[in-house]
Write a protein that holds these residues in place. Structure first.
Motif, PDB file in Angstrom:
ATOM      1  N   SER B  97      -7.919   4.959  25.200  1.00 58.92           N
ATOM      2  CA  SER B  97      -7.720   3.522  25.021  1.00 58.92           C
ATOM      3  C   SER B  97      -6.387   3.209  24.355  1.00 58.92           C
ATOM      4  CB  SER B  97      -8.864   2.933  24.195  1.00 58.92           C
ATOM      5  OG  SER B  97      -8.702   3.269  22.836  1.00 58.92           O
ATOM      6  N   ARG B  98      -5.836   4.153  23.617  1.00 57.61           N
ATOM      7  CA  ARG B  98      -4.584   3.883  22.901  1.00 57.61           C
ATOM      8  C   ARG B  98      -3.362   4.510  23.563  1.00 57.61           C
ATOM      9  NH1 ARG B  98      -4.769   1.695  17.533  1.00 57.61           N
ATOM     10  NH2 ARG B  98      -6.732   0.569  17.437  1.00 57.61           N
ATOM     11  N   MET B 156      10.475  -9.102  11.127  1.00 55.91           N
ATOM     12  CA  MET B 156       9.295  -9.962  11.109  1.00 55.91           C
ATOM     13  C   MET B 156       9.543 -11.195  10.247  1.00 55.91           C
ATOM     14  SD  MET B 156       6.122  -7.381  10.708  1.00 55.91           S
ATOM     15  CE  MET B 156       4.680  -8.265  11.237  1.00 55.91           C
ATOM     16  N   LEU B 166       4.858 -15.394  14.724  1.00 60.38           N
ATOM     17  CA  LEU B 166       4.407 -14.244  13.952  1.00 60.38           C
ATOM     18  C   LEU B 166       4.377 -13.018  14.857  1.00 60.38           C
ATOM     19  CD1 LEU B 166       3.417 -13.665  11.100  1.00 60.38           C
ATOM     20  CD2 LEU B 166       1.099 -13.920  11.951  1.00 60.38           C
ATOM     21  N   VAL B 270       2.119   0.636  12.167  1.00 56.67           N
ATOM     22  CA  VAL B 270       1.301   0.050  11.112  1.00 56.67           C
ATOM     23  C   VAL B 270       1.905  -1.285  10.677  1.00 56.67           C
ATOM     24  CG1 VAL B 270       0.517   0.320   8.733  1.00 56.67           C
ATOM     25  CG2 VAL B 270       0.324   2.231  10.315  1.00 56.67           C
ATOM     26  N   VAL B 271       3.240  -1.289  10.516  1.00 53.32           N
ATOM     27  CA  VAL B 271       3.905  -2.518  10.084  1.00 53.32           C
ATOM     28  C   VAL B 271       3.667  -3.644  11.085  1.00 53.32           C
ATOM     29  CG1 VAL B 271       6.154  -3.599   9.737  1.00 53.32           C
ATOM     30  CG2 VAL B 271       5.677  -1.392   8.697  1.00 53.32           C
ATOM     31  N   PHE B 272       3.773  -3.318  12.377  1.00 46.08           N
ATOM     32  CA  PHE B 272       3.622  -4.364  13.396  1.00 46.08           C
ATOM     33  C   PHE B 272       2.182  -4.507  13.888  1.00 46.08           C
ATOM     34  CE2 PHE B 272       8.211  -3.642  13.787  1.00 46.08           C
ATOM     35  CZ  PHE B 272       8.670  -4.946  13.828  1.00 46.08           C
ATOM     36  N   ASN B 273       1.273  -3.752  13.293  1.00 46.91           N
ATOM     37  CA  ASN B 273      -0.138  -3.818  13.686  1.00 46.91           C
ATOM     38  C   ASN B 273      -0.306  -3.583  15.189  1.00 46.91           C
ATOM     39  OD1 ASN B 273      -2.725  -4.069  12.622  1.00 46.91           O
ATOM     40  ND2 ASN B 273      -2.948  -6.158  13.375  1.00 46.91           N
ATOM     41  N   PRO B 275      -1.669  -1.775  18.532  1.00 42.18           N
ATOM     42  CA  PRO B 275      -2.821  -0.969  18.929  1.00 42.18           C
ATOM     43  C   PRO B 275      -2.395   0.290  19.673  1.00 42.18           C
ATOM     44  CG  PRO B 275      -2.598  -2.848  20.385  1.00 42.18           C
ATOM     45  CD  PRO B 275      -1.487  -2.954  19.376  1.00 42.18           C
ATOM     46  N   PRO B 279      -1.341   4.547  14.439  1.00 42.90           N
ATOM     47  CA  PRO B 279      -2.209   4.139  13.333  1.00 42.90           C
ATOM     48  C   PRO B 279      -3.588   4.784  13.413  1.00 42.90           C
ATOM     49  CG  PRO B 279      -1.133   2.222  14.300  1.00 42.90           C
ATOM     50  CD  PRO B 279      -0.817   3.390  15.169  1.00 42.90           C
ATOM     51  N   MET B 280      -4.058   5.023  14.628  1.00 41.90           N
ATOM     52  CA  MET B 280      -5.370   5.648  14.768  1.00 41.90           C
ATOM     53  C   MET B 280      -5.341   7.081  14.234  1.00 41.90           C
ATOM     54  SD  MET B 280      -7.654   6.007  18.198  1.00 41.90           S
ATOM     55  CE  MET B 280      -8.271   4.363  18.398  1.00 41.90           C
ATOM     56  N   ARG B 283      -5.092   6.940  10.371  1.00 41.71           N
ATOM     57  CA  ARG B 283      -6.377   6.576   9.800  1.00 41.71           C
ATOM     58  C   ARG B 283      -7.362   7.746   9.906  1.00 41.71           C
ATOM     59  NH1 ARG B 283      -8.778   3.962   6.164  1.00 41.71           N
ATOM     60  NH2 ARG B 283     -10.903   3.433   6.669  1.00 41.71           N
ATOM     61  N   MET B 286      -6.524  10.187   7.230  1.00 40.49           N
ATOM     62  CA  MET B 286      -6.875   9.745   5.886  1.00 40.49           C
ATOM     63  C   MET B 286      -8.378   9.711   5.674  1.00 40.49           C
ATOM     64  SD  MET B 286      -4.029   7.007   4.708  1.00 40.49           S
ATOM     65  CE  MET B 286      -4.939   5.653   5.295  1.00 40.49           C
TER      66      MET B 286
END
Lengths: 638, 325
Positions: B97-98, B156, B166, B270-273, B275, B279-280, B283, B286
């Motif tokens: 999916s990513r 941003m 945004l 991560v900064v721009f969120n 998908p 980031p996956m 996460r 972590m």
């Protein structure tokens, strides 16, 4: 002061049902077409015979709009539990002093506090139109909560494993739940966060994953490639905590909104649409909810949500973003983003709670920490005024771990004892208990001649003010010869050390400043997950023979006795009396130190978003904003 | 050549196998496991230790390392990458999916990076020590020196302050589920230009310098003078030989582009969120969501190995000297 303001602004919202005339019921315009095409029954046929009438907080709202908010990452199940899913058999009234009817139209307790009878609403339906009956509730108790085959988490506070219950269906609208021993707080607990669990398992749908309700369970499991029914039930219908409950859009529900795009891990947004079968109406017979659709973005960091709010893309939210440090950013951008900050009442007793390990494996530290004079001295040695000025811009006040003024159990002595800064008195007390020798750095020496040094565990990123406060506290303590060291660790490790009692001291917040009766573990160590002190005592409370249990001192044992008695009575006055006694023991024992209150919090709310009460308490047992009835929030689109 | 390829393939499998053992061990090194993370996060809201024990048993977390590893690798051989504890979905589904988003964003960034950096490198080498050389070089180094997250935040901020738009995410609410169309591409570009630009600037300096330095060396060689004497036009001369040779060191980095498609832009994402997979992966590491993290890292290891293999073959094809050596 606080109490007056709170009570005045928390005008009671939930008026009880006064059945409207069936012909008067109205529905959202987007449902009109479905009804006229015949794909959906008429609104009067969808509503129960006696729908719950909700009195809107400000005024009757208008249909339509999308409520936009933000989730944090993929594990934010609590968001749902606090907002859209706060819809159980009972719910809290807005003032948070009594449980009122919700899915159940009536709930009664037997005199012995063991048996509870519930009346459900006739003709109530799941979101797929199938009838919602007493059997849908009873089997959750009998076949899920008390079936060892189910692997998920369960509503432990309502249904403790030590006091098993059995549910019985009397007729389609009536059921009883009977406990072996009295369960004194049962109805209040049902109004809490975990209450919704009882109405999340439609038997017709979830029954296909249970051997007692599906004769071909083996074939079903083979299809799903799962090893046990408990696992299948967990993944299809969910558990108490965890995100599975919000991940299956197929499962029927009774909530105001149902999933269009469910909360499946790894995706970037979640959407919900109105449930055409929702069982509530407003005072004019309009079927609720008013708002058509919910849109929740899934964000990697809280800052993402802050940015969205600043840009005006969040309609109502406090979770994740309502910190003191963000307040200025929001205040600055109010006009551009067309939103306002709606005050909410912070319910923790103190933002910073300092807890010492009275069961430490280091005998010298153990002896010192267990000495009340030591804790008293350390509390007197903190300059709370300076902390208030520096960290909280003067908006906080000195406070111990004790119920706050707005709580019925407020005790002024308990809340304010040892909060006046007095380094001389602190030094005198420490000298008195034998810590009178010092090394070259001025640090006091323990009995074995080693310096009095210990680590204070703290987590970064839960409450932004913890690190700042602790830094100042450590400076103050240095001045009275106590050498504490800040130990910033990761939350997982922090909690596992807390639970394992493997620490010298730690910082957390004092839960239960308001609503203290529903968060007793910060005054009497009864939770093995999160008691403010003495986790081994909590194990002892659960089972004296369990691993890691330590026999507590006499006063804690006495608290345990009182708490057991409290759970076994359903007489509200007797409960209050017992709880006061428990708190009085805590006051005299003074096990943990509080620093200052936390300033009140707030919601970010668009100016056209209505019916949200101001000054709601912000707490987990009162799952803000759930008790404000989110279904009657509306958006003025004109 | 066939023998060479076969022996390389066998070596790749062995390396991959060894890597998988090491990475599985590393992921398990930190104290605790995903379930303790989950308990910690539920700590404010209940959740019981008994429940964790039940799950630990269900997911074999209570078993010794060897058993866990064997179960994992056995699944992978059969196409099952395990289950993500945190995201409650099969790992293969999650990665799929990513991956598309990652390849899209990072692929465009790589194209942009090479598309800008290579011409600048050539220009700088040919017009050595000119104003343009200095200007472009400084620009490239600025891209390298400004941390990606900072550049991202600045973009941003200024976009928001000046336009009220945004940035963040890859699509607007209306387009996230829509099938691809011109409008969706426009929406995508209006969101994605910033992260693509930020990722591209981060790697440009390196490419510019390598291209420039190699080309300077080549331009000094006698065959260039000789070709010039033969009357070859300057541009043809430049592109036909020296640029091709100067490219070689860059080709050998292709091996690293493949895995970087997954992981190079974690912070930017991560900064721009976004998908994307970055980031996956972060996460998963972590949260000690071991099967998801393991699958990602294994995939990256595999891509590095495959990428190296590919760059070897391209190099061999591009430069006869390497093939013969």
């Amino acid at each position: 002061m606080i109490q007056k303001r709170t009570l005045a602004s928390l005008a009671v919202l939930a008026a009880l049902a006064s059945p409207a005339v069936a012909a008067d019921f109205k529905q959202a315009p987007i449902l009109d077409e479905l009804v006229s095409k015949g794909t959906l029954p008429a609104v009067a046929d969808r509503l129960p015979a006696e729908p719950l009438t909700i009195t809107p907080y400000e005024n009757v709202g208008q249909y339509g709009g999308t409520w936009r908010s933000g989730l944090l990452k993929s594990g934010d199940a609590a968001y749902f539990m606090r907002t859209v899913a706060y819809d159980g058999l009972l719910r809290w009234n807005l003032a948070w002093d009594s449980a009122v009817p919700n899915v159940a139209s009536e709930a009664t307790a037997s005199d012995d506090g063991k048996t509870f009878t519930f009346k459900l609403r006739k003709g109530m339906k799941w979101s797929d139109g199938t009838p919602f009956t007493a059997a849908d509730v009873a089997w959750v108790v009998n076949d899920i909560i008390y079936d060892p085959g189910f692997v998920g988490s369960k509503p432990d506070t309502i249904f403790p494993q030590s006091n098993p219950a059995k549910a019985e269906v009397i007729d389609d609208q009536t059921l009883t739940i009977a406990f072996e021993k009295p369960q004194g707080l049962f109805l209040q607990q049902l109004a809490g966060v975990e209450g919704n669990f009882l109405v999340t398992y439609p038997q017709a749908y979830c029954g296909q994953y249970h051997p007692a309700h599906n004769a071909n369970i083996d074939a079903t499991l083979t299809d799903l490639k799962m090893g046990s029914w408990g696992e299948a039930m967990l993944s299809k219908c969910g558990q108490m905590y965890g995100t599975e409950r919000w991940a299956n859009a197929e499962k029927p529900s009774i909530l105001a909104w149902i999933f269009e795009k469910a909360y499946v891990g790894g995706q970037s947004e979640v959407t919900m649409i109105r449930n055409p079968y929702y069982f509530k109406v407003d005072t004019e017979g309009n079927q609720l909810p008013y708002i058509d659709r919910l849109y929740m973005s899934v964000n990697e960091t809280p800052d993402e949500i802050v940015l969205k709010a600043v840009a005006g893309n969040i309609d109502l939210q406090n979770r994740h973003i309502a910190s003191l440090s963000n307040r200025a950013v929001f205040a600055e951008n109010r006009e551009g983003g067309k939103f306002e900050l709606l005050p909410a009442l912070e319910t923790i007793s103190a933002s910073t709670m300092l807890s010492f390990n009275t069961t430490s494996s280091n005998p010298d530290l153990q002896a010192v920490f267990s000495n009340k004079s030591f804790r008293q001295a350390l509390s007197l040695g903190i300059d709370r005024q300076r902390i208030n000025d520096v960290v909280f811009f003067g908006q906080a006040q000195p406070h111990q771990i004790a119920p706050r003024e707005a709580d019925p159990f407020y005790d002024e002595v308990m809340a304010t004892q040892f909060t006046d800064f007095d380094a001389d008195a602190a030094n005198a007390l420490l000298d008195e208990i034998g810590l009178d020798k010092r090394d070259g750095n001025g640090t006091r020496l323990l009995a074995d001649g080693s310096p009095l040094t210990f680590q204070v565990n703290v987590v970064d990123g839960v409450y932004a003010d913890w690190l700042d406060t602790l830094g100042l506290v450590i400076e103050d303590w240095k001045a009275i010869g106590v050498d504490a060291r800040m130990n910033v660790i990761e939350r997982t490790l922090f909690v596992s050390r807390w639970v394992a009692s493997d620490y010298d001291a730690f910082v957390w917040s004092g839960d239960g400043g308001i609503g203290s009766l529903f968060r007793p573990e910060f005054y009497v160590p009864v939770s093995t997950q999160a008691s403010s002190f003495g986790m081994p005592y909590a194990r002892y409370f659960a089972d004296p023979n369990s691993e890691g249990a330590i026999e507590p001192p006499a006063e804690v044992k006495q608290q345990f006795e009182l708490y057991r008695e409290l759970l076994q009575t359903s007489d509200a006055d007797r409960q209050k009396d017992l709880y006061r006694q428990i708190l009085a023991i805590n006051r005299d024992m003074f096990p943990v130190i509080g620093v200052t209150t936390a300033p009140d919090t707030y919601f970010v709310k668009k100016t056209n978003f209505h019916n949200v009460p101001a000054n709601m308490p912000n707490a987990w047992p009162y799952p803000t904003p759930g008790p404000a009835a989110v279904e009657q929030f509306y958006i003025d689109e004109n | 050549m066939l023998r060479f390829i076969l022996s390389r393939l066998l070596g790749m499998i062995l390396v991959l196998f060894a890597t998988s053992i090491v990475l599985f061990a590393i992921i398990q090194l930190p104290a605790g496991d995903y379930l303790s993370t989950m308990l910690a996060e539920n700590q404010g809201s209940g959740g019981s230790a008994e429940f964790a024990d039940r799950l630990r048993e269900l997911y074999r977390l209570d078993q010794p390392f060897v058993n866990q590893y064997a179960g994992w690798i056995w699944g992978i051989v059969h196409g099952d990458f395990g289950y993500s504890f945190e995201l409650k979905r099969p790992v293969s589904e999650l990665i799929a999916s990513r991956l598309g988003n990652s390849l899209l964003v990072e692929g465009l960034a790589v194209v942009l990076m090479w598309g800008i950096a290579v011409p600048i490198g050539i220009y700088s080498a040919v017009r050595l020590y000119s104003v343009g050389d200095y200007a472009f070089t400084i620009l490239g180094f600025l891209g390298l020196a400004i941390p990606n997250f900072l550049l991202g935040l600045l973009i941003m901020y200024f976009t928001f302050v000046t336009t009220g738009h945004l940035l963040g995410g890859l699509f607007s609410e209306t387009y996230s589920d829509a099938p691809w169309s011109l409008a969706k591409i426009a929406d995508f570009l209006s969101h994605a230009w910033a992260p693509i630009f930020v990722i591209a600037t981060g790697g440009m300096a390196y490419l510019i310098r390598v291209m420039r330095a190699n080309l300077i060396d080549e331009l000094k060689k006698p065959y260039v003078d000789f070709a010039r004497l033969r009357g070859l036009s300057e541009w043809r001369l430049l592109l036909k030989y020296p640029v091709r040779i100067a490219f070689n060191p860059l080709i050998s980095t292709i091996g690293y582009i493949l895995p970087s498609l997954i992981s190079s832009s974690i912070i930017v994402s991560v900064v721009f969120n976004l998908p994307t997979s970055g980031p996956m992966l972060l996460r998963a590491l972590m949260a000690q969501d071991m099967y998801l993290a393991g699958a990602f890292v294994l995939l990256m290891a595999a891509l590095t190995i495959v990428g190296t293999f590919i760059s070897d073959i391209i190099l061999a094809a591009a430069d006869p000297r390497i093939r013969l050596a």
